[in-house]
Each structure stands twice: as C-alpha cells, then as structure tokens.
Design a protein around this motif. Sequence first.
Motif, PDB file in Angstrom:
ATOM      1  N   ILE A 146      -8.356  -5.278   4.760  1.00 52.12           N
ATOM      2  CA  ILE A 146      -9.119  -4.166   4.178  1.00 52.12           C
ATOM      3  C   ILE A 146      -8.549  -2.850   4.669  1.00 52.12           C
ATOM      4  CG2 ILE A 146     -11.446  -3.231   3.755  1.00 52.12           C
ATOM      5  CD1 ILE A 146     -11.377  -6.230   3.253  1.00 52.12           C
ATOM      6  N   ASP A 147      -7.991  -2.086   3.750  1.00 51.39           N
ATOM      7  CA  ASP A 147      -7.504  -0.744   4.090  1.00 51.39           C
ATOM      8  C   ASP A 147      -8.663   0.227   3.846  1.00 51.39           C
ATOM      9  OD1 ASP A 147      -5.845   1.234   4.865  1.00 51.39           O
ATOM     10  OD2 ASP A 147      -4.415   1.056   3.211  1.00 51.39           O
ATOM     11  N   SER A 148      -8.730   1.290   4.658  1.00 52.02           N
ATOM     12  CA  SER A 148      -9.881   2.189   4.522  1.00 52.02           C
ATOM     13  C   SER A 148      -9.425   3.638   4.453  1.00 52.02           C
ATOM     14  CB  SER A 148     -10.811   2.002   5.725  1.00 52.02           C
ATOM     15  OG  SER A 148     -10.165   2.455   6.886  1.00 52.02           O
ATOM     16  N   GLN A 206       0.831  -1.201   0.000  1.00 49.87           N
ATOM     17  CA  GLN A 206       0.000   0.000   0.000  1.00 49.87           C
ATOM     18  C   GLN A 206       0.865   1.251   0.000  1.00 49.87           C
ATOM     19  OE1 GLN A 206      -2.862  -0.830  -1.057  1.00 49.87           O
ATOM     20  NE2 GLN A 206      -4.146   0.101   0.509  1.00 49.87           N
ATOM     21  N   ARG A 207       0.353   2.286  -0.660  1.00 52.17           N
ATOM     22  CA  ARG A 207       1.068   3.561  -0.690  1.00 52.17           C
ATOM     23  C   ARG A 207       0.860   4.265   0.658  1.00 52.17           C
ATOM     24  NH1 ARG A 207       0.676   8.391  -3.511  1.00 52.17           N
ATOM     25  NH2 ARG A 207      -1.575   8.212  -3.710  1.00 52.17           N
ATOM     26  N   THR A 208       1.889   4.926   1.154  1.00 54.12           N
ATOM     27  CA  THR A 208       1.769   5.622   2.436  1.00 54.12           C
ATOM     28  C   THR A 208       2.277   7.056   2.290  1.00 54.12           C
ATOM     29  OG1 THR A 208       3.983   5.000   3.161  1.00 54.12           O
ATOM     30  CG2 THR A 208       2.198   3.485   3.722  1.00 54.12           C
ATOM     31  N   PRO A 268      -3.376  13.013   3.372  1.00 51.56           N
ATOM     32  CA  PRO A 268      -4.368  11.937   3.246  1.00 51.56           C
ATOM     33  C   PRO A 268      -4.132  11.155   1.957  1.00 51.56           C
ATOM     34  CG  PRO A 268      -5.452  13.968   3.888  1.00 51.56           C
ATOM     35  CD  PRO A 268      -4.016  14.307   3.596  1.00 51.56           C
ATOM     36  N   ILE A 269      -3.888   9.856   2.071  1.00 56.17           N
ATOM     37  CA  ILE A 269      -3.528   9.052   0.905  1.00 56.17           C
ATOM     38  C   ILE A 269      -4.732   8.274   0.387  1.00 56.17           C
ATOM     39  CG2 ILE A 269      -2.103   7.127   0.074  1.00 56.17           C
ATOM     40  CD1 ILE A 269      -0.355   9.437   0.576  1.00 56.17           C
ATOM     41  N   ASP A 270      -5.294   7.431   1.258  1.00 54.62           N
ATOM     42  CA  ASP A 270      -6.384   6.574   0.788  1.00 54.62           C
ATOM     43  C   ASP A 270      -7.706   7.305   0.891  1.00 54.62           C
ATOM     44  OD1 ASP A 270      -5.156   3.872   0.262  1.00 54.62           O
ATOM     45  OD2 ASP A 270      -4.343   4.330   2.246  1.00 54.62           O
ATOM     46  N   ASP A 271      -8.413   7.395  -0.251  1.00 50.96           N
ATOM     47  CA  ASP A 271      -9.748   7.991  -0.174  1.00 50.96           C
ATOM     48  C   ASP A 271     -10.809   6.941  -0.476  1.00 50.96           C
ATOM     49  OD1 ASP A 271      -9.407   7.651  -2.839  1.00 50.96           O
ATOM     50  OD2 ASP A 271     -10.179   9.622  -3.418  1.00 50.96           O
TER      51      ASP A 271
HETATM   52 MG   LIG Z   1      -3.582   4.717   3.911  1.00 54.45          MG
END
Ligand SMILES: [Mg+2]
Length: 461
Positions: A137-139, A71-73, A77-80
């Motif tokens: 599950i990434d959120s 996952q990208r970090t 804010p990265i994950d939308d």
């Molecule tokens: Mg993230």
Amino acid sequence: MSEQLQDLVTQIETRTRQIYEEHLAPIATRFEFEGPPPHSETSAPPMVLFLGNHSAGKSSFINHLVGEQIQRTGIAPIDDGFTVITHGEVAEVKDGMSVVTNPKLAWNDLERFGPQLVSHLKMVVHPNPGLHGIALIDSPGMIDAADGKVDRGYNFPEVVRWFAERADVILFLFDPDKPGTTGETLKILTESLMGLDHKLLLIFNKVDRFESMRDYARAYGALCWNLSKAIPRKDLPHIFNTYLPDQGASPQSGVPTGDFDKQTEEVRREVSRAPFRRVDNVISRLYQHARRMRVHVRVLDHRARERFWLLLRYGVLGGAVALLGVVGLYLVWSYASQDHFGSALLGVLAVILVGACAVTALFLWDRRRLNALSLDQLFESTFARELTLGDNAEDLRAVWASVRERVRRALETGKRFPRARRAEFKRLEKVITKSIPALRLKAAESTKVAETQFVTGDHDA
Ligand SMILES: [Mg+2]
Ligand SMILES: Nc1nc2c(ncn2[C@@H]2O[C@H](COP(=O)(O)OP(=O)(O)OP(=O)(O)O)[C@@H](O)[C@H]2O)c(=O)[nH]1
C-alpha cells in the motif's frame, strides 16, 4: 504453508472470530463501538503499508523491492492518494469505486470514509512475481503545513489507522530533508499508530545524500530527538538507515555504504516475512480492539453513572423539600391559631417555593456543568485514579487518543447510553487477561513452525 502450520493458523483465526462475535460484539452494539473485522479482511493477502513524509522515497522503495517501475516517483509531491498494489495475471488499474464495491476484495469498509477518499484510492494489479501473495500500500506523503492543518477532504489519520491496523508490516520513511516529526507526521505517529509498534519499521532513507559522517550524525540525532517526543517509550525503536542504489547519486565519500546496503536488505527481509507475521497481527488487532473498547465503554459508563447520581442527588433533595413542606403544612394546620393561620400558611408555602426553586436551579446548573465537560475532561475524570497513580498513564492516554473520535461520534448519535453491567466489564477483562494470552501461546507455536520453514526455505510448500 505446510499442513501443520495451516492447521494452527486456522485454529487461531477461528478462536479469534469466536471471541469477537461471542464476547465483544454484544458489548460493541450496546455502546456503539466498532464491530469485528469482516471475513473478507481476515482472509485478505498479507499487507505492507508504506507511510512517511512526501518525497521520503515510499514509491521508490516499492519499485526497488519488486525490481520494476510500478509507481511514479519524483521530487514534487507525487502521490495524493492511496494505491493498493497486488499481483494479477493481467496488468490493470482499478479506480476507487470499483475497489470498494467489490465484495470479494477486503476494501469495502473504506467507503465509510466518504467519496473524497474513494476518489483518492486506486488499485494497481501487476504480473510482477514479487507481488505474489502480498499487497503493498503506497500512501500520500505527509506534509507539515505552516498552520498544522492539512485538509485532504477526508479524515487522513483515521484512514491511516484503518490501513495500519490491517497491515502486517508498516514502513515509516523519513528522509534527510525532513528528519523532524511535526504536524501531520506527529499526529500519525502518536494517534494512528498507537499500539502498533510491534509491526512498525522506522526507516531513515536516502542516507546516500549526506556528504560526510558529521552531516549524517547530525540529521540522525535530530530524527531520534523528534521521534522520542512522538513515541513515548523509554527505548526508541530501531531505525533502519537505508538508501536505494538505483535512485539518484551513489553515496558520497565519507559515508560508509556497506552497512547501509545491509540495512536495506534487512528491510527487504522484514517485508518478505509479512505472511508469517499475520497470525501475530490477527491477535494483536483483537487485543487492541478489546483495549480500546474497554476505554470506550468505561468513559460512556462513567457519563451514565454521573447522570444517574445527579438525578438521585436532586431527587433526594427535592423529596426532602417536599417532606419538610408537608410537615410544615401539618404543623400549621394542627397548631396555628385562627388569627395567624393565613400568614403561617403563606410563610410555609413561600419556604416550599423558595426551596423548590433553589433545588431546581442547582440541578439545572449541575446538569449543565456535566454536559459541558469536554471529552478530555470526561476521560480524565473516568480514569482519575489510574492517571493520578501514574500506572500506565502514558499508555492509557495513547489508547484514549485512538478511541476519542469514536466516543465523540457515539455521543453525537444522541443515544442515552446505559450503565455497563459488571458482567460486561468482567468479560472484557477476561478476554484481555486470559483468552488473548492463551492465543498468543498458540501463535508462538505456529511462529516457531513458520520460522523453521522460512530458514529451511520450505515456506512455499
Ligand atoms: Mg509516492
Ligand atoms: N538519493 C536518493 N534519492 C532517492 C532515494 N529514494 C528515493 N529518491 C528520490 O526521491 C524522490 C522522491 O521519491 P518518491 O519515491 O517519489 O517519494 P514518495 O515518498 O513516494 O513521495 P510522495 O509520493 O510525494 O509522497 C525521487 O526523485 C527519487 O528518485 C534514495 O535512496 N536516494
């Protein structure tokens, strides 16, 4: 999994499905409640859900657990959106549409949250052996907007609840920058995760960022204080203090790292136990389903009863006015003299008219008052006795918070809900107080078998 364990798990799953289909589904259909989980979901791999503030380290934690940069970090804010990470021989990324339309996968039901969610969903398939037999599950990180409203284009708390109900372990991460639980975080903790604390792990991550024990203690205290407001329990759940050695700076002097390393390992161990929690979670999900359904049905039943009594009350009142009218007319007809007949008749008719108008006006006013009751008032009056006596009042309110939206949608269908039958309440009660505890006993047996195998390292057998 050994044959003995597999056998127990199959027995429990079969019985659970039977309870859903034979006892709960008919009531659910009559009252527009959720149906039982589809087969594809119960046979899906164990699931670990990562939730938390943005930049708390959810994606980094996933990378740390599997030992690879999947996952990208980053600080911004990265994950939308939501990312399902699973094992597969060939690495690939699937978009939301192909994830929700594949009937073999467990995610079809997510389509009901609308196209905005589907476009914020993806699946990462990766050959990393750490992902074998598990889905992570990434959120999207939670944001505490100034006005308390974050518009994501889909119902975020409900989607979180969807994942959380199906997850076997939920990791909720906080970090030193935001040890508070306001806005979105508070809503998720109190509504979306209601009744799921048995599989919830609270994690205070990035503790290496503190320069001294004093700073750490202050932030930890703030976190506990905020959590105690969000989680209405006498004893606050355990909070793991972790940091990822492969991220950022090494711990500053003054903060003991040994214990934090140990706690990070404990979290890893909890995650690896997800498959053994499956059976417990299947039962807990059934339990929550039945309890939420009981509140849902009682609220709708209460409304139907109120309507019934309203009609009965004014029916009787209207009948009484009509009866008096008939008696009045009879008296006029039999006893009024020729001279006074006309005026007496007019007088009786006027009284009948005024009476009928008064009853109609009262009926309309009362019906309007009933229709204007807010959902929360409806809940309060349904459970007035329990809430006044204070027995499990907090718990009841928490169940209501998680079912309120469903009741609102059921009422919006415009359907006139019937009164619940006594047998339906009895059946719900029996599921909650007899069938589920019996299943729990069986599950305790399977957990014992699983733990023995886990300790002896025989769990892959
Ligand atoms: Mg993230
Ligand atoms: N010092 C330190 N930094 C960390 C730790 N864990 C993560 N980070 C850093 O924190 C930043 C945010 O990490 P992410 O993993 O992207 O956080 P996230 O929760 O996935 O964030 P969103 O996807 O935006 O919600 C990154 O720059 C990481 O390098 C930790 O334990 N210690």
